[in-house]
Design a protein around this motif. Structure first.
Motif, PDB file in Angstrom:
ATOM      1  N   LEU A  58      80.808  58.778  46.194  1.00  0.00           N
ATOM      2  CA  LEU A  58      80.163  59.483  45.089  1.00  0.00           C
ATOM      3  C   LEU A  58      80.030  58.568  43.863  1.00  0.00           C
ATOM      4  N   SER A  59      81.049  57.736  43.635  1.00  0.00           N
ATOM      5  CA  SER A  59      81.006  56.797  42.511  1.00  0.00           C
ATOM      6  C   SER A  59      79.933  55.738  42.717  1.00  0.00           C
ATOM      7  N   LEU A  60      79.807  55.265  43.954  1.00  0.00           N
ATOM      8  CA  LEU A  60      78.779  54.274  44.273  1.00  0.00           C
ATOM      9  C   LEU A  60      77.385  54.834  43.989  1.00  0.00           C
ATOM     10  N   LEU A  61      77.141  56.043  44.432  1.00  0.00           N
ATOM     11  CA  LEU A  61      75.826  56.656  44.249  1.00  0.00           C
ATOM     12  C   LEU A  61      75.514  56.883  42.769  1.00  0.00           C
ATOM     13  N   PHE A  62      76.488  57.357  42.030  1.00  0.00           N
ATOM     14  CA  PHE A  62      76.252  57.636  40.611  1.00  0.00           C
ATOM     15  C   PHE A  62      76.056  56.338  39.824  1.00  0.00           C
ATOM     16  N   SER A  63      76.711  55.254  40.258  1.00  0.00           N
ATOM     17  CA  SER A  63      76.556  53.974  39.564  1.00  0.00           C
ATOM     18  C   SER A  63      75.126  53.454  39.677  1.00  0.00           C
ATOM     19  N   VAL A  64      74.440  53.762  40.770  1.00  0.00           N
ATOM     20  CA  VAL A  64      73.041  53.349  40.931  1.00  0.00           C
ATOM     21  C   VAL A  64      72.169  54.035  39.867  1.00  0.00           C
ATOM     22  N   TYR A  65      72.421  55.303  39.654  1.00  0.00           N
ATOM     23  CA  TYR A  65      71.691  56.048  38.626  1.00  0.00           C
ATOM     24  C   TYR A  65      71.968  55.452  37.239  1.00  0.00           C
ATOM     25  N   LEU A  66      73.237  55.149  36.960  1.00  0.00           N
ATOM     26  CA  LEU A  66      73.597  54.615  35.650  1.00  0.00           C
ATOM     27  C   LEU A  66      73.036  53.217  35.410  1.00  0.00           C
ATOM     28  N   ALA A  67      72.904  52.429  36.481  1.00  0.00           N
ATOM     29  CA  ALA A  67      72.393  51.066  36.356  1.00  0.00           C
ATOM     30  C   ALA A  67      70.964  51.052  35.794  1.00  0.00           C
ATOM     31  N   LYS A  68      70.212  52.111  36.060  1.00  0.00           N
ATOM     32  CA  LYS A  68      68.837  52.210  35.534  1.00  0.00           C
ATOM     33  C   LYS A  68      68.804  52.256  34.015  1.00  0.00           C
ATOM     34  N   LEU A 122      69.099  36.196  44.900  1.00  0.00           N
ATOM     35  CA  LEU A 122      68.161  37.306  45.093  1.00  0.00           C
ATOM     36  C   LEU A 122      67.998  38.109  43.804  1.00  0.00           C
ATOM     37  N   ALA A 123      69.108  38.281  43.075  1.00  0.00           N
ATOM     38  CA  ALA A 123      69.057  39.025  41.814  1.00  0.00           C
ATOM     39  C   ALA A 123      68.173  38.312  40.796  1.00  0.00           C
ATOM     40  N   ASP A 124      68.257  36.967  40.755  1.00  0.00           N
ATOM     41  CA  ASP A 124      67.413  36.197  39.844  1.00  0.00           C
ATOM     42  C   ASP A 124      65.946  36.284  40.243  1.00  0.00           C
ATOM     43  N   ARG A 125      65.690  36.351  41.539  1.00  0.00           N
ATOM     44  CA  ARG A 125      64.310  36.317  42.027  1.00  0.00           C
ATOM     45  C   ARG A 125      63.622  37.680  41.970  1.00  0.00           C
ATOM     46  N   PHE A 126      64.330  38.708  42.428  1.00  0.00           N
ATOM     47  CA  PHE A 126      63.693  40.020  42.574  1.00  0.00           C
ATOM     48  C   PHE A 126      64.107  41.032  41.510  1.00  0.00           C
ATOM     49  N   GLY A 127      65.086  40.700  40.706  1.00  0.00           N
ATOM     50  CA  GLY A 127      65.548  41.631  39.683  1.00  0.00           C
ATOM     51  C   GLY A 127      66.952  42.113  39.985  1.00  0.00           C
ATOM     52  N   LYS A 128      67.768  42.141  38.957  1.00  0.00           N
ATOM     53  CA  LYS A 128      69.182  42.469  39.141  1.00  0.00           C
ATOM     54  C   LYS A 128      69.390  43.928  39.553  1.00  0.00           C
ATOM     55  N   PHE A 129      68.579  44.823  38.973  1.00  0.00           N
ATOM     56  CA  PHE A 129      68.766  46.241  39.302  1.00  0.00           C
ATOM     57  C   PHE A 129      68.402  46.547  40.746  1.00  0.00           C
ATOM     58  N   SER A 160      82.047  43.871  47.403  1.00  0.00           N
ATOM     59  CA  SER A 160      82.182  42.802  46.404  1.00  0.00           C
ATOM     60  C   SER A 160      80.822  42.253  45.987  1.00  0.00           C
ATOM     61  N   GLY A 161      79.849  42.258  46.905  1.00  0.00           N
ATOM     62  CA  GLY A 161      78.532  41.718  46.607  1.00  0.00           C
ATOM     63  C   GLY A 161      77.809  42.446  45.493  1.00  0.00           C
ATOM     64  N   ARG A 162      78.026  43.742  45.364  1.00  0.00           N
ATOM     65  CA  ARG A 162      77.350  44.514  44.311  1.00  0.00           C
ATOM     66  C   ARG A 162      77.824  44.085  42.922  1.00  0.00           C
ATOM     67  N   MET A 163      78.990  43.438  42.849  1.00  0.00           N
ATOM     68  CA  MET A 163      79.514  42.997  41.554  1.00  0.00           C
ATOM     69  C   MET A 163      78.653  41.911  40.929  1.00  0.00           C
ATOM     70  N   VAL A 164      78.006  41.083  41.758  1.00  0.00           N
ATOM     71  CA  VAL A 164      77.243  39.952  41.234  1.00  0.00           C
ATOM     72  C   VAL A 164      76.064  40.427  40.381  1.00  0.00           C
ATOM     73  N   PRO A 165      75.136  41.231  40.913  1.00  0.00           N
ATOM     74  CA  PRO A 165      74.061  41.719  40.042  1.00  0.00           C
ATOM     75  C   PRO A 165      74.570  42.648  38.948  1.00  0.00           C
ATOM     76  N   ALA A 166      75.658  43.372  39.220  1.00  0.00           N
ATOM     77  CA  ALA A 166      76.206  44.291  38.220  1.00  0.00           C
ATOM     78  C   ALA A 166      76.673  43.531  36.980  1.00  0.00           C
ATOM     79  N   PHE A 167      77.474  42.484  37.174  1.00  0.00           N
ATOM     80  CA  PHE A 167      77.983  41.721  36.034  1.00  0.00           C
ATOM     81  C   PHE A 167      76.877  40.913  35.363  1.00  0.00           C
ATOM     82  N   ALA A 168      75.899  40.462  36.145  1.00  0.00           N
ATOM     83  CA  ALA A 168      74.764  39.755  35.543  1.00  0.00           C
ATOM     84  C   ALA A 168      73.983  40.697  34.631  1.00  0.00           C
ATOM     85  N   MET A 169      73.819  41.957  35.037  1.00  0.00           N
ATOM     86  CA  MET A 169      73.145  42.952  34.199  1.00  0.00           C
ATOM     87  C   MET A 169      73.924  43.218  32.923  1.00  0.00           C
ATOM     88  N   VAL A 170      75.221  43.442  33.081  1.00  0.00           N
ATOM     89  CA  VAL A 170      76.054  43.802  31.938  1.00  0.00           C
ATOM     90  C   VAL A 170      76.152  42.644  30.949  1.00  0.00           C
TER      91      VAL A 170
END
Length: 407
Positions: free
Chosen positions: A391-401, A279-286, A326-336
């Protein structure tokens, strides 16, 4: 422009073989770390330690991994990545082997520091290899497969390791992992190609090792992924290390039922991690990271507020928890992984891995300081730990941008 490899991949089959061995090495590496969490109740009873001491036992591996990861950033880009990975894995297997012979809390703590020192650089090297040899349009899928090692470790490794611990003592899971690590090294030597793209003279900038690290640290584009990694880890590792002790002490699970948590959670995430990668490859990692992370908040809240609950409902909640956390790690590491140019990817991933490990260790240790057991041996303040996670989860979404994709 040189090819990505000294011996280029001519077939998808060769690429799959490489992904397979990377996933196998990552499986043993991940299992060595995750087996500590379900063994939490056993360690706390065997060594007569409190939540803070157990938190230190978990975080010692991560903090050691982070410190040595920074050292690794000075030299990993100066060697063939195949050689680096195999040497690191040998040292990691040796440290794990030492854990099997620990006869005291201090001995085990030292052995975990040794295992972490080598193991912490394995993840960075594996991700660097993926970044070097897998095309960007298949990188999310490849990352999902390798990250799926967590699922396999949960489904197969954790239940088997806990069964060994139940029958022969907690030393045996580490003995088995150490032996398996030594046995898989020849296979890795055979299947992995020489990976010297980053060393090719036409793309390599002649610079000192210190300058290589400074180049990684001073680029402003690298700050967002580094800060992002801190909150990515705090989003999970404040809650995860104490999940098993909490389920035993507060929710009414027996230590023999703990393997069910990891079996069902790992079984489902084995499929969902790969699907999330596609899904990350198809629709975008972010966008996929954003969706999965926001959804992860629900099971985090359910887990940390659980009281006495029937086993089927516990399995449903913890499985959903593992799928999204654990699923959020996949697009996260692909982005990084894609946020840095190839010539300094090894150093970048080493620094990033160091930050990841130190942050996860800090999260575990902070959670251990917040939690305490009352007179009934139940954990108190787990919901406060859960609030830090949310709170960390929410802030990580902002930082991912803020993360910019470089290649």
């Amino acid at each position: 422009m040189s090819q990505p490899l000294t011996h280029p991949l001519h077939t998808i089959q060769k690429e799959r073989a490489i992904i397979f061995i990377l996933a196998a090495l990552q499986f043993l590496h991940v299992l060595d770390f995750v087996i500590m969490m379900p063994l939490g109740p056993v360690f706390m009873e065997s060594f007569n330690i409190d939540a803070a001491a157990f938190g230190l036992l978990v975080s010692s591996y991560s903090i050691s991994a982070g410190v040595f990861g920074l050292i690794g950033a000075l030299f990993l880009d100066t060697f063939d990545r195949k050689l680096s990975l195999l040497v690191l894995f040998f040292g990691f297997s040796f440290g794990t082997f030492l854990c099997a012979f620990a006869n005291s809390y201090v001995f085990l703590l030292i052995a975990r520091v040794i295992a972490g020192g080598f193991g912490g650089m394995i993840g960075a090297t594996v991700l660097s290899i993926i970044g070097d040899i897998i095309p960007v349009f298949r990188r999310g899928t490849a990352t999902g497969v390798v990250m799926g090692s967590f699922s396999v470790a949960s489904v197969v490794g954790v239940p088997f390791g806990l069964e060994l611990a139940e029958r022969f003592g907690w030393h045996f899971p580490f003995l088995s992992l150490g032996i398996a690590g030594f046995l898989i090294l020849p296979l890795g030597y055979k299947l992995l190609p020489s990976i010297r793209y980053h060393l090719d003279s036409d793309i390599k900038v002649k610079q000192s090792q210190v300058k290589s690290l400074l180049l990684v640290l001073k680029k402003k584009e690298h700050f967002p992924p580094f800060i992002f990694m801190v909150f990515l880890m705090f989003g999970g590792f404040t809650v995860i290390p104490f999940l098993s002790p909490f389920l035993v002490s507060n929710v009414g699970l027996s230590t023999k039922q703990i393997p069910y948590i990891y079996f069902f959670g790992g079984l489902v995430t084995f499929f969902t991690s790969r699907y999330i990668g596609k899904l990350a490859d198809r629709f975008g990692k972010f966008i996929i990271y954003q969706i999965v992370t926001v959804l992860a908040i629900i099971p985090v809240i359910l887990v940390v507020t659980m009281t006495k609950t029937a086993l089927p409902m516990i399995l449903v909640i913890t499985t959903i928890f593992m799928v999204f956390v654990s699923g959020r790690m996949v697009p996260a590491f692909a982005m990084v992984t894609s946020a840095v140019e190839p010539r300094i990817r090894g150093s970048f991933m080493s620094v990033n891995s160091a930050i990841q490990q130190i942050a996860s260790g800090a999260a575990s240790y902070v959670a251990g300081l917040i939690l305490y057991q009352n007179a009934d041996k139940q954990f108190v303040n787990y919901e406060l730990v859960g609030m830090i996670s949310v709170l960390s989860l929410l802030f990580s979404v902002y930082l991912a941008k803020k993360i910019k994709i470089s290649g």
